[in-house]
Design a protein around this motif. Structure first.
Motif, mmCIF file in Angstrom:
data_model
loop_
_atom_site.group_PDB
_atom_site.id
_atom_site.type_symbol
_atom_site.label_atom_id
_atom_site.label_comp_id
_atom_site.label_asym_id
_atom_site.label_seq_id
_atom_site.Cartn_x
_atom_site.Cartn_y
_atom_site.Cartn_z
ATOM 1 N N PHE A 214 -6.404 5.858 -5.445
ATOM 2 C CA PHE A 214 -6.381 7.172 -4.797
ATOM 3 C C PHE A 214 -5.760 7.069 -3.409
ATOM 4 O O PHE A 214 -4.919 7.886 -3.018
ATOM 5 N N ILE A 215 -6.160 6.047 -2.658
ATOM 6 C CA ILE A 215 -5.617 5.849 -1.311
ATOM 7 C C ILE A 215 -4.135 5.489 -1.387
ATOM 8 O O ILE A 215 -3.308 6.021 -0.634
ATOM 9 N N ALA A 216 -3.784 4.597 -2.311
ATOM 10 C CA ALA A 216 -2.399 4.144 -2.432
ATOM 11 C C ALA A 216 -1.463 5.287 -2.822
ATOM 12 O O ALA A 216 -0.321 5.358 -2.344
ATOM 13 N N ASP A 217 -1.934 6.204 -3.669
ATOM 14 C CA ASP A 217 -1.089 7.302 -4.143
ATOM 15 C C ASP A 217 -0.805 8.342 -3.061
ATOM 16 O O ASP A 217 0.207 9.048 -3.128
ATOM 17 N N ALA A 218 -1.710 8.462 -2.088
ATOM 18 C CA ALA A 218 -1.600 9.563 -1.132
ATOM 19 C C ALA A 218 -1.245 9.128 0.289
ATOM 20 O O ALA A 218 -1.029 9.981 1.151
ATOM 21 N N THR A 219 -1.182 7.832 0.531
ATOM 22 C CA THR A 219 -0.884 7.370 1.887
ATOM 23 C C THR A 219 0.177 6.282 1.845
ATOM 24 O O THR A 219 0.480 5.720 0.789
ATOM 25 N N GLN A 220 0.719 5.976 3.002
ATOM 26 C CA GLN A 220 1.695 4.904 3.131
ATOM 27 C C GLN A 220 1.156 3.834 4.071
ATOM 28 O O GLN A 220 0.626 4.140 5.141
ATOM 29 N N ASP A 221 1.310 2.565 3.652
ATOM 30 C CA ASP A 221 0.970 1.477 4.555
ATOM 31 C C ASP A 221 1.978 1.452 5.706
ATOM 32 O O ASP A 221 3.135 1.871 5.552
ATOM 33 N N HIS A 222 1.534 0.983 6.848
ATOM 34 C CA HIS A 222 2.433 0.875 7.989
ATOM 35 C C HIS A 222 2.020 -0.305 8.859
ATOM 36 O O HIS A 222 1.003 -0.962 8.583
ATOM 37 N N VAL A 223 2.794 -0.573 9.884
ATOM 38 C CA VAL A 223 2.522 -1.691 10.780
ATOM 39 C C VAL A 223 2.509 -1.176 12.216
ATOM 40 O O VAL A 223 3.417 -0.452 12.643
#
Length: 300
Positions: A214-223
């Motif tokens: 659910f988190i992976a589908d709706a958000t983007q990882d960033h640095v």
């Protein structure tokens, strides 16, 4: 297992639950999320036979709640921590529940011990704090040693120790093969508690998946990157990624390339870094993103 098939509940022209289908599987803690007015409490009440569906079905291991002869042995629930008669003691409250379902009275002392209320077992429930009332409600849910457990906002009023306890306790219940279904607005806590999620809005299903997906589908990882030479680093990074600036502390927020590559680019250009930290999307971010069209009450 709890299964809803095209479940509907209408109050006049208002569709509190609208063609909702989902499955809550045993051996997992399943979180039930949605904005205020999404239909979560109504759905839980229909599971327990407290509200009659306008249409569709919801069953527990293939049976309606009303068909269970001794329901507390099959299903335990905490929907309202303050429903206890205020002049009854904690022990008296649990005792009548036990007798009503032919549960040995000895079980009352066991669940009081489990939730940490042994010392106040003979005190009137009307004098309990919200946290103590929550623990009493959890004791009632556990009374019949049920296979299926439903909790609506179970950590309201609990202190940090109590929140940690209920989180770990739910995981133990699921590890024993029980079905654990929990509704909460505390998304940071749900992120640590729920393995699966059912998310609804305006009575409709938005998503049923694992918390991680659910988190992976709706958000983007960033640095996040901080450097005394941030301007120079940003000019270099924009050729490889999308770069924005954190409004709070001025750190660079980089989307599109991993932390390792950013570190290598900085090293090649002899740029000192004070922070280089990968950031995963949060459940709160994912929830806000996917339910923004279903929020019924907006603050201004």
């Amino acid at each position: 297992m709890i299964q809803a098939v095209r479940l509907r509940k209408h109050y006049g022209q208002t569709k509190a639950v609208d063609d909702l289908s989902f499955v809550v599987r045993p051996g997992r803690v399943t979180g039930f999320l949605g904005p205020n007015g999404a239909g979560k409490s109504t759905t839980m009440r229909m599971i327990l036979g407290l509200d009659t569906p306008t249409g569709g079905d919801v069953t527990i291991d293939g049976k309606y709640y009303s068909e269970l002869k001794q329901p507390l042995r099959k299903v335990g629930a905490l929907l309202d921590a303050k429903w206890v008669h205020p002049n009854r003691s904690a022990r008296a409250h649990l005792k009548w529940m036990a007798v009503s379902n032919k549960i040995p009275v000895s079980r009352v002392n066991e669940v009081l011990e489990i939730v940490g209320l042994t010392e106040v077992a003979h005190k009137k429930a009307g004098g309990f704090s919200l946290g103590m009332s929550q623990r009493l409600g959890i004791a009632g849910a556990l009374l019949g040693d049920p296979e299926v457990l439903l909790f609506d906002e179970p950590v309201n009023g609990l202190d940090p120790e109590g929140i940690l306890w209920i989180r770990q306790f739910m995981h133990r219940l699921a590890d024993e093969g029980r079905t654990v279904f929990v509704s909460s607005h505390l998304l940071s806590e749900m992120a640590q508690t729920a393995q699966d999620l059912i998310v609804i809005g305006k009575g409709k299903l938005i998503s049923q998946t694992t918390t991680e997906q659910f988190i992976a589908d709706a958000t983007q990882d960033h640095v996040r990157v901080r450097s005394p030479h941030a301007l120079k680093l940003r000019e270099i990074l924009v050729a490889h990624a999308t770069v924005t600036e954190d409004a709070v502390d001025g750190a660079l927020v980089v989307h599109g390339i991993p932390a390792q590559q950013i570190g290598e680019i900085a090293a090649e250009n002899q740029i000192v870094l004070h922070e280089l930290s990968p950031q995963r999307g949060s459940l709160e971010e994912a929830f806000m993103q996917l339910t923004k069209e279903s929020v019924e009450y907006h603050a201004h």
